[in-house]
Enzyme design. Structure first.
Site, short mmCIF file in Angstrom:
data_model
loop_
_atom_site.label_atom_id
_atom_site.label_comp_id
_atom_site.label_asym_id
_atom_site.label_seq_id
_atom_site.Cartn_x
_atom_site.Cartn_y
_atom_site.Cartn_z
N GLU A 77 -4.35 -9.15 1.16
CA GLU A 77 -5.04 -8.81 2.41
C GLU A 77 -6.52 -8.74 2.13
O GLU A 77 -6.94 -8.16 1.12
CB GLU A 77 -4.62 -7.43 2.96
CG GLU A 77 -3.27 -7.38 3.60
CD GLU A 77 -2.97 -6.00 4.19
OE1 GLU A 77 -3.90 -5.26 4.58
OE2 GLU A 77 -1.78 -5.66 4.25
N GLU A 112 0.83 -1.20 0.00
CA GLU A 112 0.00 0.00 0.00
C GLU A 112 0.87 1.26 0.00
O GLU A 112 0.85 2.06 0.94
CB GLU A 112 -0.94 0.01 1.21
CG GLU A 112 -1.85 -1.20 1.24
CD GLU A 112 -3.01 -1.07 2.22
OE1 GLU A 112 -3.10 -0.04 2.91
OE2 GLU A 112 -3.83 -1.99 2.29
C1 BG6 Z 1 -4.11 -2.34 5.35
C2 BG6 Z 1 -2.70 -2.41 5.83
O1 BG6 Z 1 -4.38 -1.04 4.99
O2 BG6 Z 1 -5.15 -2.60 6.19
C3 BG6 Z 1 -2.52 -3.08 7.17
O3 BG6 Z 1 -1.83 -2.97 4.88
C4 BG6 Z 1 -3.67 -2.73 8.09
O4 BG6 Z 1 -1.27 -2.69 7.69
C5 BG6 Z 1 -4.95 -3.26 7.43
O5 BG6 Z 1 -3.51 -3.23 9.39
C6 BG6 Z 1 -6.25 -3.10 8.22
O6 BG6 Z 1 -6.49 -1.77 8.56
P1 BG6 Z 1 -6.62 -1.36 10.07
O7 BG6 Z 1 -6.38 0.09 10.13
O8 BG6 Z 1 -7.99 -1.74 10.49
O9 BG6 Z 1 -5.58 -2.16 10.75
#
Ligand code: BG6
Length: 480
Positions: free
Chosen positions: A372, A171
């Site tokens: 992810e 990202e």
């Molecule tokens: C993504 C990132 O944006 O989302 C992670 O690559 C992050 O590092 C994940 O933890 C989930 O977002 P958040 O803010 O709920 O942890």
């Protein structure tokens, strides 16, 4: 409700993702080894939920053997994490590798392989050494591109005999946007033009790293290199010309800034024209553009939690405000959308199918992986059964729905998606939200020495991989 069996496509892998800074903790780091994420936390720990941060995180640095055994026990086939640049290197100007960190990453990678979990490594998940921000201005500086390249080469030299899938950045636009343009994250600046330079240098760093990876033969024996983008998947509010144009501009700044140069070798001309109009063009050279053109990635990582929706601007932009892409669009929340209320993010699984079509039609059907996807849930302990196990049926439902759309795209549209990674393997620390929203297949019990306990979804995924698929409601049923 009619349920059918969704079969995992041949060769498709299922694993989990994390990052170094969100799991390792600071153990083993020297005082000067501070990443962007560490510096963010240090700048205001009280702004992080209940004060938790990267200090201990999940203590993966000490407990990776335990965690990797657990991954194996859940049948997970791959694990994506990052190398913490600020840990791996101990002298950032001279790019000297830390012996301790080298040993740790070697052991960790070997442990994954010994447990039949394929290691996938990202070189930067917001772990840029803070020293390079203080001394050179971070990714705003060309010097940092050179230092990154030298760091990347040290990592390839150390691990590419065993690591076959590499990503340059996770990202890459998030820290420039939230930290440099919008002052929400560290280093809390409001300078869109500078954020453009950060993005540009990350694109250039990707192309230079691809070039190095190939020229030095790190791609032999099937080595691949790519970039991970948080694909925005922007839907317009309506079919009106204005709404479509607004969605298009949102996508231009969010996705095309990276996807076009990294996969097609060219920045969209509209992007440069628009940046020029607002006096925000980055410093670049024709030689850079040539490097970007000739060194595109082999593979794309897609992070996706929920879609974005956009509409035409309701009010005229106030020119006294510093420029920002929202000059061209307003965000829109669709009434009646299914929401993950803990995170305020919409849940829309069909987006996987639409992303697949976009990659097929516009990005040469490049190989891609979900790196992810997942559901962060607040106060998840409330879902424990009498035996104390978290019954996260909502997560099973979320993953099933997303996977069935993905499998449909692979089957019907020849989508070139080869793996799915859940965020995260265990619960993890997030920027500012810390442990507020829980993401893992495995619970981290903060009240009990960060003990690990497999959630219902963890047992479910083990069976899914074992049986080669899962049961879930049929599409037909929904269309009735
Ligand atoms: C993504 C990132 O944006 O989302 C992670 O690559 C992050 O590092 C994940 O933890 C989930 O977002 P958040 O803010 O709920 O942890």
């Amino acid at each position: 409700m009619k349920k059918i069996f969704y079969e995992i496509p041949e060769g498709f892998k299922i694993g989990a993702s994390s990052s170094a800074w969100q799991s390792e903790g600071w153990k083993g780091k020297k005082e000067n080894q501070v990443s962007w994420a560490d510096a963010f936390y240090k700048s205001a720990p009280s702004k992080w939920y209940e004060g938790y941060g990267p200090t201990i995180a999940t203590d993966f640095y000490s407990r990776y053997k335990e965690d990797i055994k657990l991954m194996n026990s859940l049948n997970l086939q791959s694990y994506r994490t990052s190398i913490d640049w600020s840990r791996f290197i101990e002298d950032y100007d001279n790019v000297i590798v830390s012996e301790d960190a080298l040993n740790y990453y070697n052991d960790m990678i070997n442990e994954l392989i010994a447990n039949n979990v394929q290691p996938i490594i990202c070189l930067e998940h917001w772990e840029l050494p803070d020293y390079l921000i203080q001394k050179y201005g971070g990714w705003g500086s060309r010097k940092v591109v050179d230092l990154y390249l030298r760091y990347a080469e040290k990592a390839f030299q150390a691990f590419s005999d065993r690591v076959k899938i590499w990503f340059t950045f996770n990202e890459p636009g998030v820290v420039p946007n939230l930290g440099i343009a919008e002052a929400i994250w560290y280093p809390h600046k409001v300078n869109f033009k500078e954020s453009v330079q950060w993005n540009y240098h990350k694109v250039l760093a990707t192309a230079l790293t691809v070039k190095l990876f190939k020229e030095k033969g790190y791609n032999k024996d099937g080595g691949k290199i790519g970039i991970i983008q948080n694909v925005a998947q922007v839907y317009p509010r309506s079919n009106s010309e204005e709404d479509i144009k607004a969605a298009h501009m949102a996508e231009l700044f969010a996705d095309k800034t990276y996807l076009d140069p990294c996969i097609k070798g060219e920045f969209p001309s509209l992007l440069f024209e628009t940046l020029e109009k607002h006096n925000c063009l980055p410093n670049y050279t024709d030689e850079d553009l040539e490097i970007i053109r000739n060194n595109t990635v082999d593979i794309l990582g897609v992070n996706f939690y929920g879609p974005n929706r956009a509409k035409a601007k309701a009010t005229k932009w106030n020119d006294e405000n510093p420029f920002n892409p929202s000059y061209y669009f307003d965000s829109w929340s669709m009434p009646g959308a299914t929401m993950n209320h803990s995170r305020g993010w919409e849940i829309y699984a069909k987006a996987f199918y639409d992303i697949a079509i976009n990659i097929k039609n516009n990005y040469r059907n490049i190989e891609w992986m979900i790196m992810e996807n997942g559901m962060g849930v607040h106060d998840e302990y409330k879902h424990k059964d009498l035996k104390g196990q978290i019954q996260d049926d909502y997560r099973i439902d979320y993953i099933s729905d997303h996977l069935r759309w993905l499998f449909k795209a692979i089957k019907d549209e020849n989508a070139n998606c080869t793996a799915y990674h859940m965020w995260n393997f265990t619960d993890n620390v997030s920027p500012m939200n810390a442990f507020r929203n829980r993401y893992g297949f495995v619970e981290i019990d903060l009240s009990n020495n960060r003990s690990r306990r497999v959630k219902k979804s963890g047992e479910w995924i083990k069976k899914v991989i074992d049986r080669g698929g899962f049961e879930y409601k049929s599409f037909e049923d929904e269309l009735k």
